[in-house]
Design an enzyme around this catalytic site. Structure first.
Site, PDB file in Angstrom:
ATOM      1  N   HIS A 205      -2.830   6.325   4.582  1.00 18.82           N
ATOM      2  CA  HIS A 205      -1.407   6.523   4.824  1.00 18.82           C
ATOM      3  C   HIS A 205      -0.969   7.877   4.279  1.00 18.82           C
ATOM      4  O   HIS A 205      -1.406   8.304   3.213  1.00 18.82           O
ATOM      5  CB  HIS A 205      -0.584   5.447   4.110  1.00 18.82           C
ATOM      6  CG  HIS A 205      -0.758   4.065   4.664  1.00 18.82           C
ATOM      7  ND1 HIS A 205      -1.412   3.795   5.845  1.00 18.82           N
ATOM      8  CD2 HIS A 205      -0.336   2.854   4.178  1.00 18.82           C
ATOM      9  CE1 HIS A 205      -1.380   2.487   6.072  1.00 18.82           C
ATOM     10  NE2 HIS A 205      -0.741   1.899   5.080  1.00 18.82           N
TER      11      HIS A 205
ATOM     12  N   CYS B 136       0.813  -1.220   0.000  1.00 14.89           N
ATOM     13  CA  CYS B 136       0.000   0.000   0.000  1.00 14.89           C
ATOM     14  C   CYS B 136       0.843   1.266   0.000  1.00 14.89           C
ATOM     15  O   CYS B 136       0.595   2.196  -0.786  1.00 14.89           O
ATOM     16  CB  CYS B 136      -0.956   0.001   1.189  1.00 14.89           C
ATOM     17  SG  CYS B 136      -0.182  -0.463   2.756  1.00 14.89           S
TER      18      CYS B 136
END
Length: 331
Positions: free
Chosen positions: A236, A128
């Site tokens: 994130h 990710c």
């Protein structure tokens, strides 16, 4: 088509189903197969108003789906992805199991989907944190040639899974419960994502190093990373310092990124506009802002990059790969 979602009951699996519905990838003419571990077999799940019973992995292999979207962990993938592939299924895998296998493609569709062929039966989805970074780096690498990247990540607890989300909720409420981390995450930042390797870096940090080189097809790019877990749910964030071989114009950098598929530039300081996980949550794009020259050395750029790690960092990227395969008659 028959489309299997392996790990359908997990956090990423549930987001996969949301994205499949939003993008209308599974039509009324398709057959959806929801797959999970033995303890979930027989469980009922809903998708677009229809109820499905979860099946086991062996049953799913026998059903011979054209595509299997895997999000069930590395050990499951190592054991079962080859079995699906042997049955003629194209597997797109979310785990780290196949990413650095030299015989497997590591794909971010906007960057390197053109490498895929009908012979690719196991395709790896990158980590990710890597996906969002390389999506911003790729067009700049083409123009200015990336020499070195220093990245610090501020990673959502959803990257750890349901157990971590529960830990944070318990800590908010003052409840003692099961711990996903060695330490409290509420009001804290933990400078450890995944386990440590012998060199003192975590696996997450080394994924950023290794996967970036593979996706951008350039082993000369130097990457160093520090990955930090923060008490955030939305996505994130990454502070990225990029040194180029060639000098750049900051307005040209902004223009290049504005014209990159899958990227949204949020960089208006007068309006205090910059990417934040609060607003990236539930969105499929990568958000880039705080674009500025590093005044401490030449040819170097600072930028701030944010994305929903369960979406573009996992489910959305996986489904975009599947869409490319279908659109180009590769399945």
């Amino acid at each position: 088509m028959k489309i299997a979602v392996v790990g359908a009951t997990g956090m990423v699996g549930e987001v996969m189903l949301q994205v499949l519905a939003e993008r209308n990838f599974v039509t009324a003419n398709d057959e959806l197969i929801l797959v999970a571990s033995e303890r979930s077999v027989g469980k009922e799940m809903e998708f677009q108003g229809k109820t499905y019973k979860v099946v086991g992995l062996a049953t799913a292999v026998d059903m011979k789906p054209e595509i299997a979207l895997f999000s069930a962990g590395g050990d499951t993938s190592l054991e079962w992805a080859p079995k699906f592939a042997a049955a003629g299924t194209t597997v797109i895998d979310n785990s780290s199991a196949w990413r650095m296998d030299p015989t497997k493609k590591l794909v971010v569709p906007e960057i390197n989907a053109g490498e895929l062929t009908k012979e690719d039966k196991i395709i790896a989805n990158p980590n990710c944190s890597t996906i969002q970074m390389v999506l911003a780096l790729a067009p700049l690498h083409k123009k200015y040639n990336v020499k070195r990247v220093i990245v610090s990540t501020y990673q959502s607890i959803t990257g750890t899974g349901v157990k971590a989300v529960k830990q944070l909720e318990n800590e908010y409420a003052g409840i003692d419960g099961e711990m996903a981390y060695k330490y409290q995450i509420h009001r804290n930042a933990i400078p450890q994502c995944d386990v440590f390797e012998e060199n003192g870096y975590t696996k997450e940090e080394m994924k950023l190093v290794r996967e970036t080189k593979k996706i951008l097809s350039d082993n000369t790019i130097a990457v160093t990373a520090t990955a930090v877990r923060v008490p955030i749910v939305g996505g994130h964030s990454e502070a990225i310092n990029v040194e180029f071989s060639n000098d750049f114009d900051i307005n040209e950098v902004r223009s290049i990124l504005e014209n990159t598929d899958g990227v949204i530039v949020q960089d208006n300081l007068k309006e205090f506009e910059y990417p934040m996980p609060l607003f990236a949550q539930g969105k499929n794009e990568v958000f880039v802002g705080r674009l500025r020259r590093d005044e401490s050395q030449p040819n170097t750029l600072n930028m701030w990059v944010v994305a929903d790690n369960l979406r573009k960092g996992a489910a959305t990227n996986t489904i975009q790969i599947a869409e490319y395969l279908v659109a180009n008659n590769l399945v």
